[in-house]
Each structure stands twice: as C-alpha cells, then as structure tokens.
Design a protein around this motif. Structure first.
Motif, PDB file in Angstrom:
ATOM      1  N   LEU A  40      23.553  99.768 136.337  1.00 20.83           N
ATOM      2  CA  LEU A  40      23.261  99.671 134.922  1.00 20.83           C
ATOM      3  C   LEU A  40      22.330  98.599 134.304  1.00 20.83           C
ATOM      4  N   LEU A  41      22.056  97.409 135.014  1.00 21.16           N
ATOM      5  CA  LEU A  41      21.047  96.389 134.495  1.00 21.16           C
ATOM      6  C   LEU A  41      19.748  96.869 134.948  1.00 21.16           C
ATOM      7  N   ARG A  42      19.734  97.725 136.055  1.00 22.92           N
ATOM      8  CA  ARG A  42      18.588  98.233 136.499  1.00 22.92           C
ATOM      9  C   ARG A  42      17.952  99.274 135.661  1.00 22.92           C
ATOM     10  N   ARG A  43      18.731 100.090 134.846  1.00 20.85           N
ATOM     11  CA  ARG A  43      18.394 101.054 134.049  1.00 20.85           C
ATOM     12  C   ARG A  43      18.066 100.641 132.606  1.00 20.85           C
ATOM     13  N   ASN A  44      18.842  99.521 132.241  1.00 22.62           N
ATOM     14  CA  ASN A  44      18.455  98.935 131.087  1.00 22.62           C
ATOM     15  C   ASN A  44      19.094  97.262 131.092  1.00 22.62           C
ATOM     16  N   PRO A  45      17.822  96.275 131.570  1.00 21.78           N
ATOM     17  CA  PRO A  45      18.211  94.993 131.727  1.00 21.78           C
ATOM     18  C   PRO A  45      18.877  94.595 130.341  1.00 21.78           C
ATOM     19  N   LEU A  46      18.377  94.949 129.223  1.00 19.92           N
ATOM     20  CA  LEU A  46      19.036  94.397 128.037  1.00 19.92           C
ATOM     21  C   LEU A  46      20.565  94.445 127.710  1.00 19.92           C
ATOM     22  N   LEU A  47      21.057  95.329 128.504  1.00 19.29           N
ATOM     23  CA  LEU A  47      22.573  95.357 128.235  1.00 19.29           C
ATOM     24  C   LEU A  47      23.174  94.237 129.030  1.00 19.29           C
ATOM     25  N   MET A  48      22.486  93.417 129.706  1.00 17.10           N
ATOM     26  CA  MET A  48      23.060  92.235 130.099  1.00 17.10           C
ATOM     27  C   MET A  48      23.730  91.291 129.220  1.00 17.10           C
ATOM     28  N   PHE A  49      23.244  91.521 128.019  1.00 17.77           N
ATOM     29  CA  PHE A  49      23.708  90.496 126.943  1.00 17.77           C
ATOM     30  C   PHE A  49      25.227  91.144 126.147  1.00 17.77           C
ATOM     31  N   LEU A  50      25.310  92.282 126.610  1.00 12.92           N
ATOM     32  CA  LEU A  50      26.634  93.002 126.199  1.00 12.92           C
ATOM     33  C   LEU A  50      27.906  92.833 127.196  1.00 12.92           C
ATOM     34  N   VAL A  51      27.206  92.715 128.502  1.00 12.00           N
ATOM     35  CA  VAL A  51      28.190  92.575 129.583  1.00 12.00           C
ATOM     36  C   VAL A  51      29.546  91.558 129.341  1.00 12.00           C
ATOM     37  N   PRO A  52      28.846  90.106 128.868  1.00 10.59           N
ATOM     38  CA  PRO A  52      30.088  89.150 128.562  1.00 10.59           C
ATOM     39  C   PRO A  52      30.982  89.652 127.672  1.00 10.59           C
ATOM     40  N   PHE A  53      30.649  90.062 126.581  1.00 14.31           N
ATOM     41  CA  PHE A  53      31.372  90.746 125.604  1.00 14.31           C
ATOM     42  C   PHE A  53      32.461  91.661 125.890  1.00 14.31           C
ATOM     43  N   TRP A  54      32.036  92.814 126.866  1.00 18.72           N
ATOM     44  CA  TRP A  54      32.909  93.652 127.415  1.00 18.72           C
ATOM     45  C   TRP A  54      33.689  92.873 128.454  1.00 18.72           C
ATOM     46  N   ALA A  55      33.505  91.812 129.180  1.00 26.14           N
ATOM     47  CA  ALA A  55      34.509  91.466 129.904  1.00 26.14           C
ATOM     48  C   ALA A  55      35.461  90.622 129.483  1.00 26.14           C
ATOM     49  N   LEU A  56      35.008  89.945 128.273  1.00 28.09           N
ATOM     50  CA  LEU A  56      36.072  89.224 127.434  1.00 28.09           C
ATOM     51  C   LEU A  56      37.326  89.985 126.935  1.00 28.09           C
ATOM     52  N   ASN A  57      36.902  91.286 126.888  1.00 25.70           N
ATOM     53  CA  ASN A  57      38.109  92.314 126.441  1.00 25.70           C
ATOM     54  C   ASN A  57      38.831  92.876 127.877  1.00 25.70           C
ATOM     55  N   PRO A  59      38.935  93.620 132.153  1.00 28.17           N
ATOM     56  CA  PRO A  59      38.294  94.432 133.140  1.00 28.17           C
ATOM     57  C   PRO A  59      38.023  95.624 132.972  1.00 28.17           C
ATOM     58  N   ALA A  60      39.384  96.310 132.645  1.00 30.55           N
ATOM     59  CA  ALA A  60      39.336  97.845 132.135  1.00 30.55           C
ATOM     60  C   ALA A  60      38.374  97.984 131.141  1.00 30.55           C
ATOM     61  N   ARG A  61      37.877  97.181 130.126  1.00 28.37           N
ATOM     62  CA  ARG A  61      37.104  97.566 129.297  1.00 28.37           C
ATOM     63  C   ARG A  61      35.655  97.454 129.821  1.00 28.37           C
ATOM     64  N   LEU A  62      35.458  96.493 130.745  1.00 29.87           N
ATOM     65  CA  LEU A  62      34.148  96.165 131.542  1.00 29.87           C
ATOM     66  C   LEU A  62      33.833  97.631 132.408  1.00 29.87           C
ATOM     67  N   LYS A  63      34.797  97.908 133.122  1.00 37.08           N
ATOM     68  CA  LYS A  63      34.780  99.135 134.123  1.00 37.08           C
ATOM     69  C   LYS A  63      34.326 100.241 133.020  1.00 37.08           C
ATOM     70  N   HIS A  64      35.050 100.419 132.071  1.00 36.79           N
ATOM     71  CA  HIS A  64      35.101 101.746 131.361  1.00 36.79           C
ATOM     72  C   HIS A  64      33.575 101.785 130.787  1.00 36.79           C
ATOM     73  N   GLU A  65      32.879 100.866 130.208  1.00 40.88           N
ATOM     74  CA  GLU A  65      31.707 100.747 129.528  1.00 40.88           C
ATOM     75  C   GLU A  65      30.861 100.788 130.501  1.00 40.88           C
ATOM     76  N   ILE A  66      30.915 100.525 131.753  1.00 38.91           N
ATOM     77  CA  ILE A  66      29.686 100.623 132.742  1.00 38.91           C
ATOM     78  C   ILE A  66      29.954 102.036 133.339  1.00 38.91           C
ATOM     79  N   ALA A  67      31.162 102.475 133.537  1.00 42.80           N
ATOM     80  CA  ALA A  67      31.347 104.111 134.099  1.00 42.80           C
ATOM     81  C   ALA A  67      30.730 105.100 133.099  1.00 42.80           C
ATOM     82  N   ARG A  68      30.904 104.786 131.705  1.00 40.36           N
ATOM     83  CA  ARG A  68      30.342 105.901 130.868  1.00 40.36           C
ATOM     84  C   ARG A  68      29.091 105.892 130.733  1.00 40.36           C
ATOM     85  N   ARG A  69      28.161 105.121 131.144  1.00 41.06           N
ATOM     86  CA  ARG A  69      26.755 104.981 131.126  1.00 41.06           C
ATOM     87  C   ARG A  69      25.916 105.154 132.385  1.00 41.06           C
TER      88      ARG A  69
END
Length: 486
Positions: A40-57, A59-69
């Motif tokens: 994910l970060l290789r395709r769009n490094p700027l998404l690194m700023f969203l990863v902490p917010f997904w993780a705070l919600n 692991p399932a939310r983090l997995k979901h956001e990564i998988a759909r992209r």
C-alpha cells in the motif's frame, strides 16, 4: 518409510473431522497484513498518515482498509512446501479442509482458488477479525466443540489449539513452541534461519561499496594518518549500518517483485525465512548504530549521512521506477560515499575526483539496468517489472553507459595532465597508465554485460573479479610509487 498409499489410509479414518488451517505463518511463510501495508505504501506513501487512525479502530479496520486498496498475486506467495504436501495428502484421503484465517476474505478467497485445496474459507470480513476467540466461535459454530482439527503456528492460535480435537503446530513462535512441548502434539518441521540468513539480510557484500569512503584519504596520501584512518573506519561502520537498514526496508517494498525474479526470490524476506517484524527491529537497531557512530565524526558528516539516508529511502520507495532519474540517483549515491570520506576527514573536496566519480558510477548504474533488461522477459512496449524501462531501451542504455565510461576516462586524462598532478606526485608519469587501466575495466564490463556474463551489481563484480582486482591493484601501486619514490 510409508508409501503414499499407506499414508492416505492412515488419515482416511480422520476424514470425518475437518482440518482447519491457518494462513499467515502457517500455510505461507509470511504475514499478509505486513505485506499488504508495504504494498500500500509503495503505491501511495502519503497513506502512511492514515494508517495510525485505521489501526486505532482495531486490526479488522486496518486489514479492511488495506485490502480494499491493493491486489495480491497468490501465485507468488512463499507457501510452506511441508504444509502443502500434508494438505494434498489429506485431500487425497477425502478429508474436508477449511482455510480459517484472520486475513481479509478477499485475499483468503484468492489463495484458496489458486491452490484448489480448500472446501471452505473462513476469514475476516468487514470489522469482524477472525482470530483467536472469534475463530474458535466460528469453527465451533459450524463443526461443534472439538469437532475439528487445527493447524497453526502462533500465540494467536493457542485458543484454537485448546478448542480443537487435535492440534498440529508448524513453524511455531515461542508461545506456540512452549504449548507444543507441553502438550506433546504433532510438530511439522520447517527450515529455520541461520547466521548465513542474517548475513544475507544485511547484504554484507554490499558493504564493499563503502570502501569508497577511504578514497579521499588515499588520494590525499595520508597513508599513516591514524586519526584520519580511525575517522574513516567510523564513517565506514556508520554507512554500512545505514545501508543495511535501508536494504531491509527496500526488501519489504520489493517483496512481490523479488518473488518473480530468478535469484531475488531466495532473499530472506521474499522467501519467508525471516519475518517483517524481525526485519523492522533489525533496521531500527542498525539506524541507531549508524547515528551513534556518526556522533564521533565532524558535523559535516552528519549532513552527508542524512542526505544519503533520505536519497536512498526515496530511491527505494519511488525513484527506482523513474526512467533515467534512477541511474543518475545511483551514481549520486556512490559519489556521496566519496563525499562522506571527505567530510569524515575534513579534507577539501576534489572537483576532479567528484567529476570522475559521477561519470564512472553512472556507467556502472547503466550496466546494472542493462543487465536487468537482458535478463527480464517482457513484451515490446511493456515496462519491466518495477522499472521505467522497456526491452527496446537496451541499445540506448548501452550507448549511454559506454559514453559515460569514456567520459570518466577523459576526466581522468585531463586530471593527469593538470598542474595538480605535478604538484602532488614526485613522478607524475607513473600516474599516466591509470587511464588505459580504467578504460580496460569499463570496456570489459560492457562486453561481459552484452555476453550475459555480468553480475547484476557491477560494483560487486569489480570487487570480486580477479582481473578487475588486478587492475585496481596496479593502479593503487602506481599512485603510491608516484608519491613515495624519491
């Protein structure tokens, strides 16, 4: 030893109980959450700023956001051969096999379809993370208490081990290993990492490139200046640690590409011999070592080291896929090592040395790309994987590379004829053979590249090829004699 037929008969009686199989670390020697994150970060490094917010919600939310992209290619994943053989045996005996994983269902379904071994797939869907107790509930809800066997590997599987009729442990972490010893259940043995694996992770052979740090010291004829030699050694350690740290991170971004390469697929992380979390810890420690070592060097070295870290990270993330910008950056990274030697010793930078370095290493960087083009199968008009080049670029790359090499020799010839040589060397005529020596090395490298006999890293080739070593040795001897001979 049992015959395949006898082995099938031995498990046929167990076929009434389905076999549930974990994915991450069990069926495959990697973790798709970590792999997906770096893809994910290789395709769009700027998404690194969203990863902490997904993780705070969770692991399932983090997995979901990564998988759909992102999309994963199941054919390139590092499957454990020992587990695949066991599942094929179970399938042949008519046993029902279930893929039960905390990985997003999108990935699990793709893997199940690719392997053709599974009768059902249970995986994380939406915000319901199918791990530990949730996995137990899902399996017991379908097959009843103790109505299934389970194959897993980690502390997250302990609850499922306890709930299963029979547990099978594969490549266990320390928690699962303790459980397996205590329970005496079946253990599937897999290859383990050795010290050689760690050496390959660090790419110790690449440290040879950092020998360029000693070039300014040598050309300044400070052969016996112990304080300057000591600072160069510290700079070498700092750059080597930093380089290994970045190589590890680079491997994470290149996992999918490395697995499609005939030799890079055997790298520690691509093959699954080492885990991504372990690599991240090692990378952090190496960066710490690099910074601590740099504290003993002049402030200017910090600037050079910081420039190197920023540039090589940018190269790993995106620059390596940019046409021509990549090779110019590579040439610059080699030259930065020379600047690091000058900064560590407080020697004045030499225009001649930097000009020669840029052209010489640009030629070698172009050799590296040329070899990749020659060894990669790609259709015309199609870029090779992970690069900005196409097969029809080979001739242009070769011409540019030889031209850059000849330009380096011209710079060297002009330097030899300059007043600087007559001022620094007692016998300037001893320096003249350097030009044909370098010319021989460059032309030979390009001839071997065209013959498909060149190492994929020409700098490593120079440092390991006896003919190149001989040319370098003769050149160094001439320089020393030109200075030391009265």
């Amino acid at each position: 030893m049992q015959s395949p037929g006898q082995a099938i008969e031995d498990v046929r009686s167990e076929s009434v109980f389905p076999l549930a199989v974990d994915l991450d670390g069990t069926l495959i020697a990697t973790d798709l959450l970590w792999e997906g994150l770096f893809l994910l970060l290789r395709r769009n490094p700027l998404l690194m700023f969203l990863v902490p917010f997904w993780a705070l919600n969770g692991p399932a939310r983090l997995k979901h956001e990564i998988a759909r992209r992102i999309e994963l290619d199941p054919a390139t994943l590092p499957y454990r051969e020992e587990v695949l053989e066991r599942l094929q045996l179970e399938q042949a005996a008519g046993r029902r096999i279930v893929l039960a994983t905390g990985t997003p269902k999108k990935f699990a379904d793709a893997i199940a379809e690719h392997l053709g071994l599974f009768d059902a797939v249970l995986a994380t869907e939406g915000l319901h993370n199918l791990t530990s107790k949730n996995k137990v509930d899902a399996l017991e809800g379908i097959y009843g208490k103790g109505g299934f066997d389970y194959l897993g590997n980690s502390r997250h599987d302990l609850a499922i081990f306890d709930a299963a009729r029979t547990a099978i442990v594969v490549a266990p972490d320390r928690h699962a290993a303790r459980w397996q010893v205590a329970q005496g259940c079946e253990l599937i043995v897999t290859p383990k990492a050795t010290w050689i694996t760690l050496v390959r992770m660090l790419r110790v052979h690449q440290w040879l490139k950092n020998g360029l740090i000693f070039v300014p010291l040598f050309l300044a004829h400070e052969y016996f200046n112990l304080p300057a030699i000591g600072r160069c050694v510290l700079a070498f350690i700092s750059f080597s640690a930093a380089a290994s740290a970045i190589y590890i991170i680079n491997d994470f971004f290149d996992l999918a590409l490395d697995r499609q390469h005939k030799t890079k697929r055997n790298r520690p992380f691509a093959s699954g011999m080492l885990t991504i979390p372990f690599g991240l810890a090692c990378s952090g420690l190496l960066l710490l070592l690099s910074v601590l070592t740099a504290t003993a060097l002049p402030p200017l070295f910090w600037l050079v080291l910081s420039t190197y870290l920023v540039t090589t990270t940018a190269y790993s993330v995106s620059i390596k896929r940019m046409l021509l910008i990549d090779v110019l950056t590579l040439a610059g990274l080699y030259t930065i090592r020379v600047l690091a030697g000058q900064a560590a010793t407080d020697f004045d930078p030499s225009f001649w040395l930097l000009a020669f370095s840029i052209f010489f290493f640009l030629s070698l960087a172009l050799v590296k790309r040329y070899v990749e083009l020659r060894s990669t199968v790609a259709d015309a008009k199609q870029r090779i994987a992970g690069r900005g080049y196409r097969p029809e670029d080979q001739e242009v790359i070769a011409q540019a590379g030889m031209g850059a090499g000849f330009a380096a020799v011209v710079v060297l010839a002009l330097y030899i004829d300059s007043s600087a040589v007559f001022e620094q060397y007692n016998h300037p005529y001893m320096v003249w053979p350097l030009a044909p020596l370098i010319l021989y090395m460059i032309m030979r490298i390009w001839i071997l590249a065209r013959r498909d006999e060149m190492h994929d890293d020409p700098v490593v080739f120079i440092l390991t090829d006896w003919r190149s070593q001989l040319m370098v040795g003769i050149g160094l001897a001439l320089l020393v004699i030109a200075v030391m001979l009265p």
